[in-house]
Design a protein around this motif. Structure first.
Motif, PDB file in Angstrom:
ATOM      1  N   GLU A  26       0.835  -1.208   0.000  1.00 15.27           N
ATOM      2  CA  GLU A  26       0.000   0.000   0.000  1.00 15.27           C
ATOM      3  C   GLU A  26       0.867   1.254   0.000  1.00 15.27           C
ATOM      4  OE1 GLU A  26      -2.363  -0.723   3.474  1.00 15.27           O
ATOM      5  OE2 GLU A  26      -3.696  -2.120   2.416  1.00 15.27           O
ATOM      6  N   GLU A  27       1.927   1.275   0.799  1.00 18.66           N
ATOM      7  CA  GLU A  27       2.837   2.415   0.835  1.00 18.66           C
ATOM      8  C   GLU A  27       3.558   2.582  -0.503  1.00 18.66           C
ATOM      9  OE1 GLU A  27       5.346   1.551   4.175  1.00 18.66           O
ATOM     10  OE2 GLU A  27       3.751   1.948   5.631  1.00 18.66           O
ATOM     11  N   CYS A  28       3.925   1.467  -1.119  1.00 18.49           N
ATOM     12  CA  CYS A  28       4.595   1.520  -2.420  1.00 18.49           C
ATOM     13  C   CYS A  28       3.664   2.056  -3.497  1.00 18.49           C
ATOM     14  CB  CYS A  28       5.145   0.148  -2.795  1.00 18.49           C
ATOM     15  SG  CYS A  28       6.542  -0.376  -1.758  1.00 18.49           S
ATOM     16  N   VAL A  29       2.384   1.692  -3.432  1.00 17.16           N
ATOM     17  CA  VAL A  29       1.399   2.228  -4.376  1.00 17.16           C
ATOM     18  C   VAL A  29       1.281   3.741  -4.186  1.00 17.16           C
ATOM     19  CG1 VAL A  29      -1.061   2.240  -4.997  1.00 17.16           C
ATOM     20  CG2 VAL A  29       0.146   0.064  -4.671  1.00 17.16           C
ATOM     21  N   ALA A  30       1.280   4.197  -2.950  1.00 22.45           N
ATOM     22  CA  ALA A  30       1.226   5.640  -2.687  1.00 22.45           C
ATOM     23  C   ALA A  30       2.452   6.347  -3.280  1.00 22.45           C
ATOM     24  CB  ALA A  30       1.127   5.902  -1.189  1.00 22.45           C
ATOM     25  N   ALA A  31       3.571   5.622  -3.424  1.00 20.87           N
ATOM     26  CA  ALA A  31       4.791   6.193  -4.013  1.00 20.87           C
ATOM     27  C   ALA A  31       4.808   6.071  -5.535  1.00 20.87           C
ATOM     28  CB  ALA A  31       6.018   5.511  -3.421  1.00 20.87           C
ATOM     29  N   GLY A  32       3.778   5.434  -6.116  1.00 21.20           N
ATOM     30  CA  GLY A  32       3.683   5.345  -7.572  1.00 21.20           C
ATOM     31  C   GLY A  32       3.698   3.955  -8.160  1.00 21.20           C
ATOM     32  N   LEU A  33       3.838   2.916  -7.342  1.00 16.01           N
ATOM     33  CA  LEU A  33       3.837   1.543  -7.856  1.00 16.01           C
ATOM     34  C   LEU A  33       2.506   1.232  -8.528  1.00 16.01           C
ATOM     35  CD1 LEU A  33       5.325  -1.219  -8.002  1.00 16.01           C
ATOM     36  CD2 LEU A  33       4.097  -1.821  -5.890  1.00 16.01           C
ATOM     37  N   GLU A  34       2.574   0.611  -9.713  1.00 12.89           N
ATOM     38  CA  GLU A  34       1.364   0.273 -10.460  1.00 12.89           C
ATOM     39  C   GLU A  34       1.140  -1.230 -10.597  1.00 12.89           C
ATOM     40  OE1 GLU A  34       0.647   2.781 -14.056  1.00 12.89           O
ATOM     41  OE2 GLU A  34       2.732   3.359 -13.650  1.00 12.89           O
ATOM     42  N   ALA A  35       2.170  -2.053 -10.335  1.00 17.87           N
ATOM     43  CA  ALA A  35       2.013  -3.503 -10.542  1.00 17.87           C
ATOM     44  C   ALA A  35       2.836  -4.284  -9.535  1.00 17.87           C
ATOM     45  CB  ALA A  35       2.419  -3.880 -11.960  1.00 17.87           C
ATOM     46  N   VAL A  36       2.253  -5.366  -9.048  1.00 21.63           N
ATOM     47  CA  VAL A  36       2.927  -6.235  -8.087  1.00 21.63           C
ATOM     48  C   VAL A  36       2.742  -7.685  -8.515  1.00 21.63           C
ATOM     49  CG1 VAL A  36       0.914  -6.411  -6.538  1.00 21.63           C
ATOM     50  CG2 VAL A  36       3.217  -6.754  -5.622  1.00 21.63           C
ATOM     51  N   VAL A  37       3.786  -8.476  -8.329  1.00 20.92           N
ATOM     52  CA  VAL A  37       3.736  -9.919  -8.547  1.00 20.92           C
ATOM     53  C   VAL A  37       3.722 -10.561  -7.160  1.00 20.92           C
ATOM     54  CG1 VAL A  37       4.870 -11.942  -9.536  1.00 20.92           C
ATOM     55  CG2 VAL A  37       5.017  -9.724 -10.713  1.00 20.92           C
ATOM     56  N   VAL A  38       2.613 -11.197  -6.811  1.00 19.22           N
ATOM     57  CA  VAL A  38       2.464 -11.807  -5.494  1.00 19.22           C
ATOM     58  C   VAL A  38       3.048 -13.207  -5.540  1.00 19.22           C
ATOM     59  CG1 VAL A  38       0.852 -12.459  -3.671  1.00 19.22           C
ATOM     60  CG2 VAL A  38       0.374 -10.457  -5.098  1.00 19.22           C
ATOM     61  N   ARG A  39       4.180 -13.387  -4.854  1.00 18.35           N
ATOM     62  CA  ARG A  39       4.818 -14.707  -4.775  1.00 18.35           C
ATOM     63  C   ARG A  39       4.228 -15.448  -3.577  1.00 18.35           C
ATOM     64  NH1 ARG A  39       9.594 -15.933  -7.082  1.00 18.35           N
ATOM     65  NH2 ARG A  39      10.421 -16.558  -5.088  1.00 18.35           N
ATOM     66  N   GLU A  40       4.825 -15.392  -2.444  1.00 18.01           N
ATOM     67  CA  GLU A  40       4.310 -15.983  -1.199  1.00 18.01           C
ATOM     68  C   GLU A  40       3.816 -17.412  -1.417  1.00 18.01           C
ATOM     69  OE1 GLU A  40       5.339 -13.966   1.094  1.00 18.01           O
ATOM     70  OE2 GLU A  40       5.631 -12.463  -0.469  1.00 18.01           O
ATOM     71  N   HIS A  41       4.658 -18.208  -2.082  1.00 20.92           N
ATOM     72  CA  HIS A  41       4.284 -19.587  -2.424  1.00 20.92           C
ATOM     73  C   HIS A  41       4.095 -20.483  -1.211  1.00 20.92           C
ATOM     74  CE1 HIS A  41       6.615 -18.348  -6.204  1.00 20.92           C
ATOM     75  NE2 HIS A  41       5.341 -18.208  -6.446  1.00 20.92           N
ATOM     76  N   ASP A  42       4.650 -20.082  -0.069  1.00 21.18           N
ATOM     77  CA  ASP A  42       4.555 -20.914   1.123  1.00 21.18           C
ATOM     78  C   ASP A  42       3.261 -20.709   1.904  1.00 21.18           C
ATOM     79  OD1 ASP A  42       5.439 -18.307   1.784  1.00 21.18           O
ATOM     80  OD2 ASP A  42       6.160 -19.031   3.724  1.00 21.18           O
ATOM     81  N   LEU A  43       2.490 -19.697   1.558  1.00 20.58           N
ATOM     82  CA  LEU A  43       1.224 -19.473   2.264  1.00 20.58           C
ATOM     83  C   LEU A  43       0.222 -20.569   1.924  1.00 20.58           C
ATOM     84  CD1 LEU A  43       0.464 -15.643   1.972  1.00 20.58           C
ATOM     85  CD2 LEU A  43       1.032 -16.931   4.033  1.00 20.58           C
ATOM     86  N   GLU A  44      -0.591 -20.917   2.895  1.00 21.77           N
ATOM     87  CA  GLU A  44      -1.687 -21.844   2.641  1.00 21.77           C
ATOM     88  C   GLU A  44      -2.629 -21.186   1.623  1.00 21.77           C
ATOM     89  OE1 GLU A  44      -2.191 -24.986   3.722  1.00 21.77           O
ATOM     90  OE2 GLU A  44      -0.194 -24.859   4.636  1.00 21.77           O
ATOM     91  N   PRO A  45      -3.254 -21.969   0.740  1.00 21.79           N
ATOM     92  CA  PRO A  45      -4.094 -21.379  -0.308  1.00 21.79           C
ATOM     93  C   PRO A  45      -5.126 -20.357   0.177  1.00 21.79           C
ATOM     94  CG  PRO A  45      -3.695 -23.668  -0.815  1.00 21.79           C
ATOM     95  CD  PRO A  45      -3.110 -23.423   0.564  1.00 21.79           C
TER      96      PRO A  45
END
Length: 186
Positions: A26-45
């Motif tokens: 959220e903070e990065c979006v406020a700085a201008g980020l427009e796209a994120v790749v969500v990895r977090e492969h270890d999280l439960e579905p």
């Protein structure tokens, strides 16, 4: 599809103690980020789906789910050997120009090409030659060892943009790194 010049890849294990991933993005979006790749492969579905849905609800953020299609994500990013989805936007991880060509023929809309520079997460892999970044059939993002000091050089070599994980995730001020990267890419 109008791809941004900066993709941030998530890895909550690299965040500073006490820093939450959703708040960081959220903070990065406020700085201008427009796209994120969500990895977090270890999280439960269920937890991963909730994270993707939370990020997808952020205005102006293009959310890409890594390796696993998610109904709330805008696209999926696949590993080098994964089969493409039946429909929808997808990108692919590549390590050679030939792999980028194969990704394009399979219908990929972009590729993350690595390694760009010496990186912390995959030490010992030599960076690709400067010629690897130009003349590709789809937009490529330089990945691996990218930071604000070398991001502009990736674009000068022909990369569409940069994909960054460690420089953002390990920073005490991720949003400032995003702002610096965006400034370098202008």
């Amino acid at each position: 599809m109008n791809l941004p010049r900066l993709l941030v890849l998530t890895d909550r294990s690299q965040l500073r103690l006490g820093r939450g991933l959703a708040r960081t993005i959220e903070e990065c979006v406020a700085a201008g980020l427009e796209a994120v790749v969500v990895r977090e492969h270890d999280l439960e579905p269920p937890a991963r789906r909730a994270l993707v849905a939370h990020l997808a609800a952020i205005d102006g953020l293009f959310v890409i789910s890594s390796r696993t299609s998610d109904p709330t994500a805008d696209a999926v990013h696949l590993a080098a050997a994964q089969d493409p989805p039946a429909d929808g936007l997808f990108g692919r991880s590549c390590h050679t120009r030939e792999e980028v060509g194969a990704a394009a023929r399979a219908g990929a809309s972009w590729a993350l090409l690595s390694p760009y520079a010496d990186g912390v997460t995959k030490p010992g892999r030599d960076p690709l030659p400067p010629s690897a970044w130009s003349g590709n059939p789809i937009p490529v993002f330089a990945l691996g060892g990218v930071d604000p000091a070398n991001a502009a050089a990736a674009r000068e070599r022909g990369a569409h943009g940069v994909a960054v994980m460690g420089a953002v995730m390990r920073s005490p001020d991720p949003s400032q790194v995003v702002a610096d990267l965006l400034g370098a890419l202008r």
